[in-house]
Design a protein around this motif. Sequence first.
Motif, PDB file in Angstrom:
ATOM      1  N   VAL A  60       0.859  -1.181   0.000  1.00 58.69           N
ATOM      2  CA  VAL A  60       0.000   0.000   0.000  1.00 58.69           C
ATOM      3  C   VAL A  60       0.894   1.229   0.000  1.00 58.69           C
ATOM      4  O   VAL A  60       1.883   1.282   0.731  1.00 58.69           O
ATOM      5  CB  VAL A  60      -0.915   0.031   1.244  1.00 58.69           C
ATOM      6  CG1 VAL A  60      -1.847   1.227   1.195  1.00 58.69           C
ATOM      7  CG2 VAL A  60      -1.711  -1.253   1.351  1.00 58.69           C
ATOM      8  N   ARG A  61       0.543   2.218  -0.807  1.00 56.78           N
ATOM      9  CA  ARG A  61       1.308   3.459  -0.852  1.00 56.78           C
ATOM     10  C   ARG A  61       0.472   4.613  -0.322  1.00 56.78           C
ATOM     11  O   ARG A  61      -0.703   4.751  -0.679  1.00 56.78           O
ATOM     12  CB  ARG A  61       1.770   3.763  -2.282  1.00 56.78           C
ATOM     13  CG  ARG A  61       2.903   2.870  -2.783  1.00 56.78           C
ATOM     14  CD  ARG A  61       3.232   3.201  -4.239  1.00 56.78           C
ATOM     15  NE  ARG A  61       4.469   2.577  -4.662  1.00 56.78           N
ATOM     16  CZ  ARG A  61       4.564   1.326  -5.130  1.00 56.78           C
ATOM     17  NH1 ARG A  61       3.475   0.582  -5.213  1.00 56.78           N
ATOM     18  NH2 ARG A  61       5.732   0.837  -5.503  1.00 56.78           N
ATOM     19  N   GLY A  62       1.092   5.437   0.504  1.00 59.86           N
ATOM     20  CA  GLY A  62       0.417   6.610   1.034  1.00 59.86           C
ATOM     21  C   GLY A  62       0.807   7.861   0.276  1.00 59.86           C
ATOM     22  O   GLY A  62       1.964   8.035  -0.115  1.00 59.86           O
ATOM     23  N   HIS A  63      -0.170   8.730   0.026  1.00 60.37           N
ATOM     24  CA  HIS A  63       0.053   9.991  -0.692  1.00 60.37           C
ATOM     25  C   HIS A  63      -0.540  11.138   0.117  1.00 60.37           C
ATOM     26  O   HIS A  63      -1.548  10.968   0.803  1.00 60.37           O
ATOM     27  CB  HIS A  63      -0.599   9.959  -2.078  1.00 60.37           C
ATOM     28  CG  HIS A  63      -0.327   8.708  -2.850  1.00 60.37           C
ATOM     29  ND1 HIS A  63       0.828   8.505  -3.553  1.00 60.37           N
ATOM     30  CD2 HIS A  63      -1.071   7.578  -3.012  1.00 60.37           C
ATOM     31  CE1 HIS A  63       0.789   7.304  -4.123  1.00 60.37           C
ATOM     32  NE2 HIS A  63      -0.357   6.728  -3.809  1.00 60.37           N
ATOM     33  N   GLU A  64       0.054  12.279   0.008  1.00 60.57           N
ATOM     34  CA  GLU A  64      -0.492  13.457   0.672  1.00 60.57           C
ATOM     35  C   GLU A  64      -1.868  13.769   0.092  1.00 60.57           C
ATOM     36  O   GLU A  64      -2.065  13.739  -1.120  1.00 60.57           O
ATOM     37  CB  GLU A  64       0.433  14.662   0.494  1.00 60.57           C
ATOM     38  CG  GLU A  64       1.822  14.479   1.097  1.00 60.57           C
ATOM     39  CD  GLU A  64       1.783  14.332   2.604  1.00 60.57           C
ATOM     40  OE1 GLU A  64       0.894  14.948   3.244  1.00 60.57           O
ATOM     41  OE2 GLU A  64       2.635  13.604   3.153  1.00 60.57           O
ATOM     42  N   ALA A  69      -5.025  16.544   1.161  1.00 63.34           N
ATOM     43  CA  ALA A  69      -5.585  17.529   2.089  1.00 63.34           C
ATOM     44  C   ALA A  69      -7.027  17.216   2.462  1.00 63.34           C
ATOM     45  O   ALA A  69      -7.511  17.615   3.522  1.00 63.34           O
ATOM     46  CB  ALA A  69      -5.495  18.921   1.476  1.00 63.34           C
ATOM     47  N   ASN A  70      -7.746  16.489   1.585  1.00 63.00           N
ATOM     48  CA  ASN A  70      -9.161  16.214   1.841  1.00 63.00           C
ATOM     49  C   ASN A  70      -9.376  15.141   2.898  1.00 63.00           C
ATOM     50  O   ASN A  70     -10.421  15.098   3.541  1.00 63.00           O
ATOM     51  CB  ASN A  70      -9.839  15.764   0.538  1.00 63.00           C
ATOM     52  CG  ASN A  70      -9.892  16.872  -0.488  1.00 63.00           C
ATOM     53  OD1 ASN A  70     -10.310  17.974  -0.181  1.00 63.00           O
ATOM     54  ND2 ASN A  70      -9.446  16.596  -1.703  1.00 63.00           N
ATOM     55  N   SER A  71      -8.411  14.235   3.085  1.00 62.68           N
ATOM     56  CA  SER A  71      -8.558  13.170   4.061  1.00 62.68           C
ATOM     57  C   SER A  71      -8.250  13.701   5.444  1.00 62.68           C
ATOM     58  O   SER A  71      -7.325  14.490   5.635  1.00 62.68           O
ATOM     59  CB  SER A  71      -7.610  12.018   3.717  1.00 62.68           C
ATOM     60  OG  SER A  71      -7.598  11.048   4.742  1.00 62.68           O
ATOM     61  N   TYR A  72      -9.026  13.256   6.455  1.00 69.86           N
ATOM     62  CA  TYR A  72      -8.798  13.741   7.813  1.00 69.86           C
ATOM     63  C   TYR A  72      -7.423  13.321   8.319  1.00 69.86           C
ATOM     64  O   TYR A  72      -6.848  13.962   9.199  1.00 69.86           O
ATOM     65  CB  TYR A  72      -9.890  13.236   8.759  1.00 69.86           C
ATOM     66  CG  TYR A  72      -9.833  11.767   9.093  1.00 69.86           C
ATOM     67  CD1 TYR A  72      -8.997  11.297  10.108  1.00 69.86           C
ATOM     68  CD2 TYR A  72     -10.610  10.846   8.412  1.00 69.86           C
ATOM     69  CE1 TYR A  72      -8.940   9.953  10.421  1.00 69.86           C
ATOM     70  CE2 TYR A  72     -10.564   9.514   8.723  1.00 69.86           C
ATOM     71  CZ  TYR A  72      -9.725   9.060   9.723  1.00 69.86           C
ATOM     72  OH  TYR A  72      -9.674   7.728  10.030  1.00 69.86           O
ATOM     73  N   SER A  73      -6.871  12.230   7.748  1.00 71.91           N
ATOM     74  CA  SER A  73      -5.542  11.792   8.155  1.00 71.91           C
ATOM     75  C   SER A  73      -4.445  12.535   7.404  1.00 71.91           C
ATOM     76  O   SER A  73      -3.267  12.392   7.728  1.00 71.91           O
ATOM     77  CB  SER A  73      -5.396  10.287   7.916  1.00 71.91           C
ATOM     78  OG  SER A  73      -5.444  10.003   6.528  1.00 71.91           O
ATOM     79  N   GLY A  74      -4.831  13.321   6.402  1.00 69.72           N
ATOM     80  CA  GLY A  74      -3.848  14.040   5.598  1.00 69.72           C
ATOM     81  C   GLY A  74      -3.273  13.208   4.476  1.00 69.72           C
ATOM     82  O   GLY A  74      -2.422  13.692   3.719  1.00 69.72           O
ATOM     83  N   LYS A  75      -3.718  11.951   4.355  1.00 68.42           N
ATOM     84  CA  LYS A  75      -3.203  11.074   3.310  1.00 68.42           C
ATOM     85  C   LYS A  75      -4.316  10.215   2.727  1.00 68.42           C
ATOM     86  O   LYS A  75      -5.366  10.020   3.349  1.00 68.42           O
ATOM     87  CB  LYS A  75      -2.108  10.156   3.870  1.00 68.42           C
ATOM     88  CG  LYS A  75      -0.773  10.846   4.112  1.00 68.42           C
ATOM     89  CD  LYS A  75       0.319   9.830   4.403  1.00 68.42           C
ATOM     90  CE  LYS A  75       1.681  10.511   4.480  1.00 68.42           C
ATOM     91  NZ  LYS A  75       2.770   9.513   4.699  1.00 68.42           N
ATOM     92  N   VAL A  76      -4.049   9.704   1.529  1.00 64.63           N
ATOM     93  CA  VAL A  76      -4.894   8.674   0.940  1.00 64.63           C
ATOM     94  C   VAL A  76      -3.966   7.508   0.619  1.00 64.63           C
ATOM     95  O   VAL A  76      -2.848   7.700   0.159  1.00 64.63           O
ATOM     96  CB  VAL A  76      -5.626   9.178  -0.335  1.00 64.63           C
ATOM     97  CG1 VAL A  76      -4.660   9.658  -1.393  1.00 64.63           C
ATOM     98  CG2 VAL A  76      -6.536   8.096  -0.891  1.00 64.63           C
ATOM     99  N   TYR A  77      -4.439   6.288   0.913  1.00 69.73           N
ATOM    100  CA  TYR A  77      -3.614   5.093   0.736  1.00 69.73           C
ATOM    101  C   TYR A  77      -4.209   4.232  -0.368  1.00 69.73           C
ATOM    102  O   TYR A  77      -5.395   3.889  -0.329  1.00 69.73           O
ATOM    103  CB  TYR A  77      -3.555   4.300   2.045  1.00 69.73           C
ATOM    104  CG  TYR A  77      -2.931   5.060   3.183  1.00 69.73           C
ATOM    105  CD1 TYR A  77      -1.570   4.969   3.453  1.00 69.73           C
ATOM    106  CD2 TYR A  77      -3.710   5.899   3.998  1.00 69.73           C
ATOM    107  CE1 TYR A  77      -0.990   5.671   4.499  1.00 69.73           C
ATOM    108  CE2 TYR A  77      -3.143   6.602   5.053  1.00 69.73           C
ATOM    109  CZ  TYR A  77      -1.786   6.486   5.289  1.00 69.73           C
ATOM    110  OH  TYR A  77      -1.215   7.189   6.319  1.00 69.73           O
ATOM    111  N   THR A  78      -3.381   3.886  -1.358  1.00 63.90           N
ATOM    112  CA  THR A  78      -3.866   3.080  -2.479  1.00 63.90           C
ATOM    113  C   THR A  78      -3.201   1.709  -2.468  1.00 63.90           C
ATOM    114  O   THR A  78      -1.985   1.590  -2.259  1.00 63.90           O
ATOM    115  CB  THR A  78      -3.584   3.763  -3.829  1.00 63.90           C
ATOM    116  OG1 THR A  78      -2.166   3.986  -3.953  1.00 63.90           O
ATOM    117  CG2 THR A  78      -4.303   5.082  -3.934  1.00 63.90           C
ATOM    118  N   TYR A  79      -4.008   0.694  -2.696  1.00 60.73           N
ATOM    119  CA  TYR A  79      -3.490  -0.676  -2.774  1.00 60.73           C
ATOM    120  C   TYR A  79      -2.920  -0.897  -4.165  1.00 60.73           C
ATOM    121  O   TYR A  79      -3.627  -0.777  -5.163  1.00 60.73           O
ATOM    122  CB  TYR A  79      -4.604  -1.670  -2.472  1.00 60.73           C
ATOM    123  CG  TYR A  79      -4.208  -3.113  -2.689  1.00 60.73           C
ATOM    124  CD1 TYR A  79      -2.995  -3.610  -2.226  1.00 60.73           C
ATOM    125  CD2 TYR A  79      -5.058  -3.991  -3.361  1.00 60.73           C
ATOM    126  CE1 TYR A  79      -2.624  -4.929  -2.428  1.00 60.73           C
ATOM    127  CE2 TYR A  79      -4.708  -5.320  -3.555  1.00 60.73           C
ATOM    128  CZ  TYR A  79      -3.487  -5.780  -3.092  1.00 60.73           C
ATOM    129  OH  TYR A  79      -3.126  -7.089  -3.299  1.00 60.73           O
TER     130      TYR A  79
END
Length: 701
Positions: free
Chosen positions: A335-339, A341-351
């Motif tokens: 899984v890779r994490g990307h910055e 701003a819309n996510s409450y965690s500050g990142k979106v993770y893609t499989y």
Amino acid sequence: MVVQSPHSLQSSVPTPNNGTKRVQILVKENGSAVTDNVAGQRRASARLQAAKQKAEMELLAKRKLELLNEDVGRSTKKVNVDAEKLKPKLQPAQTVIQQLPEISSLPADPKINKKVAKMVERAAKIAEGLDGTNAPNVAEKSAHMKVKETIRLFNKHYLHFVQEEEKRCGAAKVDKKALKAKKKANRGSVSEADVKAKAKRPDLKAISKMMERNEVLYPEKRIGSIPGIDVGHRFYSRAEMVAVGFHSHWLNGIDYMGQSYKKGEYEHYIFPLAVAIVLSGMYEDDLDNAEDVVYTGQGGHDLTGNKRQIRDQVLERGNLALKNCVDLGVTVRVVRGHECANSYSGKVYTYDGLYKVVHYWAEKGISGFTVFKYRLRRLEGQPTLTTSQVHFTYGRVPQCPSEIRGLVCEDISGGQEVVPIPATNLVDDPPVAPTGYQYSKSMKFARNIKLPANAAGCDCKGLCWDPKTCACARLNGSDFPYVHRDGGRLIEAKHVVFECGPKCGCDPSCVNRTSQRGLKYRLEVFRTPKKGWAVRSWDFIPAGAPVCEYIGVLTRTEELDNVSENNYIFDIDCLQTMRGLGGRERRQLDASLPMIQNMDKIDEQRSDSVPEFCIDAASIGNVARFINHSCEPNLFIQCVLSAHQDIKLARVMLFAADSIPPLQELTYDYGYALDSVHGPDGKVKKMACYCGAEGCRKRLF
């Protein structure tokens, strides 16, 4: 456009059973008017008649069931059956079915015995809704739907804990004065932490609650892919991965199976054994070339976020688990994490798929400490990597009208909405814009419609924050239905939401006015090859966020004319849903409803399955009239009351059921039952469904 009428509130929360709810009448198929419509026929002569017939059939079935049970009671006396086993009242279907073997095995008159068994079986089927006429089309949920519903459950828990945190912070502000007084009394020995108490992250509280309730979808770790999670799937927090069971830790990069798994199918494996890793740029020695990755082991780095190593790594836990993957040739999920701003965690993770750990070694890292390195290579034959596609999707959202491909109208609202709504058409040649209606951002009313007087409101000043003192909060079950986060999000779907209204003392920015603020997201109306016009957002929409209201002309259902030319009728059937009439599925009923206190005691002989009012968006409407149906939608419908408290005239709002990424089509469930739409000649109408969902039933009605 897929036929959109009549809509109904009973399909508000997406469920697999929504397609079996009610009888609806429509005399259009594939967007063309039926030619054999009786001239001058009013809507009531077809649609209302069928709906009333359905209601009468339900009442008749109930009456037959009562008579059957009475006959069962009399028959059991003849065969000396214990009276407690066959009560004259309606019993749960399961209980009745369990009694069938006892009845059939009695040494009594076989004719009577057979008759009793048949009657009880028939009663059980009616009680379960399996008598044929209104049998629900129940299908096994797909793995993808299970994943979606689990994340929805996580979001509900998460927002509940967000609300708790907001209350705590609000109370802390109020208690600051008390803190100062307490400090003086205790000579400065009280800290501010004594007032705030210990605070935990709402997302971690949510996953803890799901673990306690056994609500994690895949609690047991497994090697390889996870059912329902395809390459490209996006998680908007690490906690979502934990809730599904995709990666079991919210912080560690390496997820692995421990010695407890050395049994059954895994008894010949060496443990610990890694199953998934997260690449999020936390280590200075990471090297990510997409297909080939050099991954740095865990431990020894500075947790303050500067990514530097401050001590040697040790070959244990996750590091040893990855080393064992090399020895055994076991693949891991990456899984890779990307910055973001819309996510409450500050990142979106893609499989990004399965990788094989091909090699490992130890070396001195950039900071001079020993680190373990692992080379991973992506397995062939998997879908294209999505890491670059994530950035491409966000990047191709137009920033100005000149960048919009196929633009046919810069703003269908004509400046009425704060946010312009462009229309695009890359399908038709020549391209055309949506026409045949007048845009309106506010509800219009038929001449004979008179709204109730404004209800008395709360006495709050500024913002409503204390549910114990806010009169509107008490109507919602002594709590607010929304949280402040992300501009206001609905915690969960309810029968009805009571918002603050014109007579309330709070400001327009009050959280309990969330649905009254108009459009917030940049929406686009676009042309599709099979479904006509559709709607999508250029912005990320978090779960629970209000998208738009269904606007049109509010009128009485029985007074609609020319239904054969109208595909935009939305029945306001909140009351029918709350009563569970017409096969509708009830929602959570936790609000105090003063206007319908004895809702379930209303005379059952009345035909209340037909809503009294509806919204007609054929000639006047807003962007909601273009939103299509889906068998697996990402929006749900919510009844909202603000100015008055007449549930039959509630506002109809569309909320996000899931976290919706940019450019994904917005859809909701129209709630048609199969074979429920009839023409003026009484014949069943059929229309294909083109929603494209995995669980699509292939027919809209």
